[in-house]
Structure formats: structure tokens, C-alpha cells
Design a protein around this motif. Structure first.
Motif, PDB file in Angstrom:
ATOM      1  N   GLU A 217       0.908  -0.891   0.014  1.00  0.00           N
ATOM      2  CA  GLU A 217      -0.026   0.194  -0.059  1.00  0.00           C
ATOM      3  C   GLU A 217       1.088   1.432   0.083  1.00  0.00           C
ATOM      4  O   GLU A 217       2.258   0.942   0.386  1.00  0.00           O
ATOM      5  CB  GLU A 217      -1.150  -0.148   1.196  1.00  0.00           C
ATOM      6  N   ARG A 224       5.527   3.199   1.275  1.00  0.00           N
ATOM      7  CA  ARG A 224       4.995   2.319   0.925  1.00  0.00           C
ATOM      8  C   ARG A 224       5.396   1.775   1.913  1.00  0.00           C
ATOM      9  O   ARG A 224       5.698   1.524   3.198  1.00  0.00           O
ATOM     10  CB  ARG A 224       6.622   1.881   0.982  1.00  0.00           C
ATOM     11  N   THR A 345       3.793  -1.757  -7.223  1.00  0.00           N
ATOM     12  CA  THR A 345       2.785  -2.933  -6.515  1.00  0.00           C
ATOM     13  C   THR A 345       1.412  -3.965  -7.286  1.00  0.00           C
ATOM     14  O   THR A 345       1.130  -4.433  -7.290  1.00  0.00           O
ATOM     15  CB  THR A 345       1.086  -1.768  -5.808  1.00  0.00           C
TER      16      THR A 345
END
Length: 613
Positions: A217, A224, A345
């Protein structure tokens, strides 16, 4: 062996649209996770946070939440049901001890049911089967349970896994019951079944820490954040720890923040122990699959296995005559930065440089995976162009192999012939055919993935919109040498820059189907429609009728045109041929030829003809 009986970790897996996200919403509400004032504020599909997820009714990103039931905390991970997001599913299943397999009580087992269940059984997870939409007309719970059992056996489930508990639920009504119960009850029946059947995590808190990052996330203040499970030991806020990266390097850092999950919120916590699912901040460039452990006991967990990409496209900076009109981010540098950020991600994505500084090869798990990325970029203000999606061919034992998909089709009986013929032309092999209720047929095919590129548009036309098609990756198999049938029709290509006029469009209607409306701005080389024949046709769509007198000028206003076919993003990507690009801006989707000049395209065609003769 000690266990943490106060905790259960489960993932919810299902085919697209079988009610998984609605079920999670109901579990959160009925467990009292939301305070009374929050109940009113929580919208349906609370777990879908991305705009695209809400619009399409699918889960794209895996998410986690937790609820308290009696004296137990149940961590729930909602996973994507679509095969294109296999990378997400694979990682999530590493974090849990059991799965809730949600199956529609009418539709039964679908391709993605097979896909996600196969992953879960490989991880030796304990399943609880939930037949959802039990209140649906024509629900057939007993038959569907038999289908699920057959699927378990076919996928090589162990004896313990085959002995699964079954529950009937209606997520929309918030009810659950065991098959033997006479009446519906609330979600407590489901909670009890999870607590009774899903194993509690091992309690090895006294051993050295091992925490593995399975999701990422990002937070503007903290950077991060690595989300994952504590597999061993304990971790506390302020601890010194070592991050073991994917390439084996070690980096020491201090844990600056830790979060647990409750409902839809992240809550700051001071410590966590084996079995907990938490988020850790403090390392700037933490990555999926990396392990956090103590400096005096460095031991990395095995790397996470992630499905390989099967489809690739070229992403380019927009260089059409209309570039820069709509977007905020139009330069190649901005596009490259955005693609690199996506890699942080999305572990199923690959981005490679090409010979051109304005183009990149982007590889993903399928058309949906790549189209979601493109749509997100459009919404963020990017302008770009993309090429026709192509399957990735890889070499295995010295021979070329291509990805094959397993396809399941549900259609009214009368369309069976054209569908079998169409998939046969695309080198599909029929595995099974069976009747499904009155006048419905289910077909199973194995087909090269490239045979499916662009097929869904043809499928919808052939079945008049009554067909349902689902597919998931099956395996890599030896490359089929012959050409696979693709788009048969040519296109209508504008040869002038200007606005499309009703007069010229009415003159061209007998030549094919239009893709643009009157008044649309076009440029030379832009595709404005589909030709009714196999060749491309250069057309002037901007011509005005000469107004010789008042009567003819008024007649111009009464021209009635057929409604044009406006392509969605997925349809546009599927429609492309090798010599075409799809131009994407925040406001428009346009198809164009790679070579815009009409005369240059004609010269290229002549050269090709010479070479072929």
C-alpha cells in the motif's frame, strides 16, 4: 503444538459475480463491526474501494478486513475472482489457513471457480463451501454440491479437503443455514462454521520473527507500507529489524509504524504475534515477497510463486495530430514514471524498454489486467497509444509454446452451431457439451489464448447478447503453426482532417458501420468505421453538401443516420489489427492506422503485394 485459538485467517474465493463481496459486507454488518452511526454510512460493496471495481462489480485488488465474533478475531481476505489477477490470488492464499469457496447456487462451478480453488488446494488450505444466492429462482443446491465435489476430485483434493462443510446463504438478504436446517438464520451459522473448521494459526511467538510482505500500500506520509502475515515470532513498534530483499540483499531498519485491521479501518498497534495479519511502515522501497526478520537470526521465507504474463502490448506516447488536447500527462517521461509506479504494487506486470524512447512492451495476465491499467491511466489524465494485444510465446525444452485457455460457454441451444464453428476456426478443441436446463447448452473448449483475442465482440454478435463466456489460463502447449482466424472485416479510414458531417456519413452508410457520430473531429489515418468487405477503404467523412438552393440546405437537416457503434475500451483493444493503434485520452478512445498518410499506406500495400507474388 500451541495454537492461537483466538484467531482465524480465511480468504474468500469465487468466480466473478457470485456474490463474494456482498457476503463480506453482510458479515461485517452482522458481526457488529460497524458502530450504529457507521451502519448508515457504509455503502453496499464496502470492500470495493476502487471506482472501477464499483462500476464493473468485480474485485480487482485483494483487500483485507477483520471482525470480532464472540472471543475470536476472524481476518478475512477478499480476493479477485478473475484469472487475470492471479498474482493477487496466489499471494493472498499464502497468508491464510482456510478458504470460503463461494459458488452461485444456480450457475454452479465456473472457470474462475476452478482457477481459484486449484490454487487453494495446492496450498493445502481447508475449504468451507458456501452456496450463495440460494433464494434465486431455479437454484439447484444439491446438483451444485455434486459439481463442487466432482471439481475437488478432479483437482486432486486430499480426503480431508473433500470432506468439506456446506452452507446455504443469501448474501443479499443476510441469511445463512446448514443444508439440514429448516429455516434461514443470520450469519452466526457461517461464523460458527469458520471457527469450527478452519485451523487456528500456530503459536510460535517465542521463536525469531519472520514476516513476509504479500501486498503493498502507499501513504503520502509514510511511503510504502508492506502488508503481510507474521509467520513466526513477535514484532513491536520501534524494533530494529532486517529486510531480506528478493535478490538476497539485507537492509537494517527501524519499524516506525504498525497497523492492524478492523472493519474497513487500519488501526495503529504496538505489537503483533505469529498468525496476525498486519501492515508495517518504515522501509521506503519494500517489495512483495520480501522477509522481515531480526538481525541476529536472518532467515528469509521462500519467494512467492507468481503466474507469468501471457499477453503483451506496446504502450507509446501519443503522437497523433490531436495529442496533448485532453491530457495532463502526455510526455514519454511521465508515462514511463507511471508504468514504473505500477510495477511497485503489481507483481504480475512486466515493463520492458524498446528500441524507441517513446515505447515500452507491457506484459500482463490478460486483456482485463492490461485494460484496467489503461483505464486507470486515462482517468489520471494520461494520454497514450497502445498496439494490438499479442500472446507471449515462450521456449520450453527447445520448442515454442503458447498459452492455452479453458473456455466455458453458456448459450441458448440455437446458437450452438455457429459458436462451435467459430471456435473451431480459432483452433479451439471441444472438451464437453451438456444440456443445462430448458433450451440452454454448456460448452467447454480448450483454445490457444491468441484465438480469444478479439473474440468476445464476435461472440456477442453471434449469440445476440444471450451468451455467457468465461475463460481462465490452462497451460502452455506447443505452438500451433497455422494462422488463427481474426478480424475478417476491413476498416473505413478518414483521408481528410475535419468534422464528420451527416451528409458524408449518409453517403457512406452502405459501405459499413460507423464508429463516430456527426460532428466528431477526425484526422487523416483515423479509423471511422468498419468496412463491409475485407479490405480497408479510404473515405472522406468531412465532405459538406453543396447548398445550391434553400430546399437542399433544409433537406440536409433531415438526414436520418443509423446509430454508430461506439466502442468501449475492451472492444477497441480487441478490434485492433497489427497495423493499427488505439489512441487513449481522458476524454476519448480513437482507433487509427500506424501509418497515417493515405498515400504512404497505399505504397506499403503495393510493396506487400509485390513481395507476396
Amino acid at each position: 503444538m500451541d495454537i492461537r485459538n483466538d484467531l482465524r485467517n480465511i480468504a474468500i474465493i469465487a468466480h466473478v459475480d457470485h456474490g463474494k463481496t456482498t457476503l463480506v459486507d453482510e458479515m461485517l454488518k452482522q458481526s457488529g463491526t460497524f458502530a450504529a452511526h457507521e451502519q448508515e454510512q457504509v455503502a453496499e460493496r464496502a470492500m470495493d474501494t476502487n471506482d472501477l471495481e464499483k462500476e464493473r462489480g468485480i474485485t480487482i485488488l485483494a483487500k483485507n478486513t477483520s471482525l470480532l465474533y464472540k472471543d475470536k478475531r476472524i481476518n478475512i481476505l477478499d480476493t479477485p475472482g478473475h484469472a487475470d489477477f492471479g498474482g493477487e490470488v496466489e499471494r493472498i492464499l499464502q497468508m491464510v489457513d482456510g478458504v470460503l469457496l463461494v459458488v452461485d447456487a444456480y450457475e454452479g462451478c465456473m472457470p474462475q471457480t476452478r482457477f481459484v480453488l486449484k490454487k487453494a488446494l495446492e496450498q493445502e488450505l481447508t475449504p468451507v463451501v458456501v452456496l450463495n444466492k440460494i433464494d434465486r429462482e431455479n437454484a439447484r443446491p444439491e446438483e451444485v454440491v455434486d459439481e463442487v465435489l466432482d471439481l475437488f476430485i478432479e483437482l486432486g483434493a486430499s480426503e480431508d479437503q473433500i470432506d468439506f462443510p456446506v452452507l446455504y446463504t443469501s448474501a443479499i438478504q443476510g441469511t445463512a443455514q446448514r443444508p439440514e436446517d429448516d429455516e434461514n438464520q443470520g450469519m452466526d451459522v457461517l461464523f460458527d462454521s469458520i471457527v469450527e473448521n478452519v485451523p487456528a494459526p500456530k503459536d510460535n511467538s517465542d521463536e525469531p520473527l519472520q514476516f513476509q510482505v504479500t501486498m503493498l500500500e502507499y501513504n503520502d506520509f509514510l511511503g510504502r507500507i508492506g502488508v503481510g502475515r507474521v509467520f513466526r515470532g513477535k514484532v513491536a513498534h520501534g524494533d530494529r529489524a532486517v529486510l531480506v530483499t528478493r535478490d538476497g540483499k539485507e537492509r537494517e531498519f527501524r519499524i516506525s509504524k504498525m497497523f492492524g485491521f478492523h472493519g474497513l479501518e487500519k488501526q495503529e498497534i504496538k505489537e503483533a504475534a505469529a498468525g496476525d495479519i498486519i501492515a508495517i511502515a518504515g522501509v521506503d522501497d519494500i517489495n512483495v515477497g520480501e522477509t522481515i526478520c531480526p538481525a541476529d537470526h536472518i532467515e528469509a521465507l521462500p519467494a512467492l510463486r507468481i503466474d507469468e504474463p501471457t499477453l503483451q502490448m506496446t504502450f507509446l506516447a501519443n503522437n497523433s495530430p490531436f495529442s496533448g488536447r485532453d491530457g495532463d500527462h502526455v510526455t514519454s517521461r511521465k508515462i514511463e514514471e507511471r508504468l514504473m509506479r505500477q510495477l511497485e504494487t503489481d507483481v504480475s506486470l512486466k515493463v520492458e524498454e524498446t528500441d524507441s524512447p517513446d515505447a515500452w512492451t507491457v506484459s500482463g495476465r490478460g486483456e482485463l489486467h492490461l485494460s484496467i491499467l489503461i483505464e486507470n491511466m486515462r482517468r489520471e489524465g494520461y494520454e497514450l497509444q497502445v498496439s494490438k494485444p499479442e500472446v507471449i510465446v515462450k521456449e520450453i525444452d527447445g520448442t515454442k509454446h503458447e498459452p492455452f485457455e479453458r473456455v466455458q460457454i453458456d448459450i441458448p441451444e440455437e446458437y450452438t452451431g455457429p459458436i462451435m464453428e467459430g471456435l473451431g476456426e480459432r483452433k479451439g478443441e471441444m472438451l464437453n457439451m451438456e444440456q443445462q436446463g430448458e433450451g440452454q447448452t454448456r460448452l467447454d473448449f480448450l483454445i490457444p489464448a491468441r484465438g480469444l483475442v478479439g473474440y468476445s465482440t464476435e461472440f456477442m454478435a453471434q449469440t445476440k447478447g444471450y451468451g455467457i463466456i468465461n475463460h481462465s489460463f490452462d497451460s502452455f502447449q506447443p505452438l500451433i503453426k497455422e494462422q488463427i482466424a481474426g478480424r475478417r472485416e476491413g476498416v473505413l479510414v478518414a483521408n481528410e482532417k475535419g468534422q464528420a458531417t451527416p451528409y458524408s456519413m449518409s453517403q457512406l452508410e452502405d459501405r459499413g458501420m460507423m464508429f463516430v457520430e456527426p460532428g466528431t473531429e477526425v484526422y487523416e489515418g483515423m479509423i471511422v468505421g468498419e468496412h463491409s468487405r475485407e479490405n480497408d477503404l479510404s473515405v472522406n467523412i468531412t465532405k459538406e453538401k453543396a447548398a445550391n438552393n434553400i430546399r437542399s440546405a433544409t433537406k440536409e437537416q433531415t438526414v436520418t443516420l443509423k446509430r454508430p457503434r461506439i466502442l468501449t475500451l475492451e472492444e477497441a483493444l480487441q478490434y485492433l489489427n497489427e497495423d493499427e493503434y488505439c489512441e487513449l485520452t481522458p476524454k476519448t478512445i480513437r482507433l487509427r492506422k500506424k501509418t497515417l498518410s493515405t498515400s504512404m499506406r497505399e505504397r506499403e500495400q503495393k510493396r506487400k503485394k509485390k513481395i507476396s507474388t
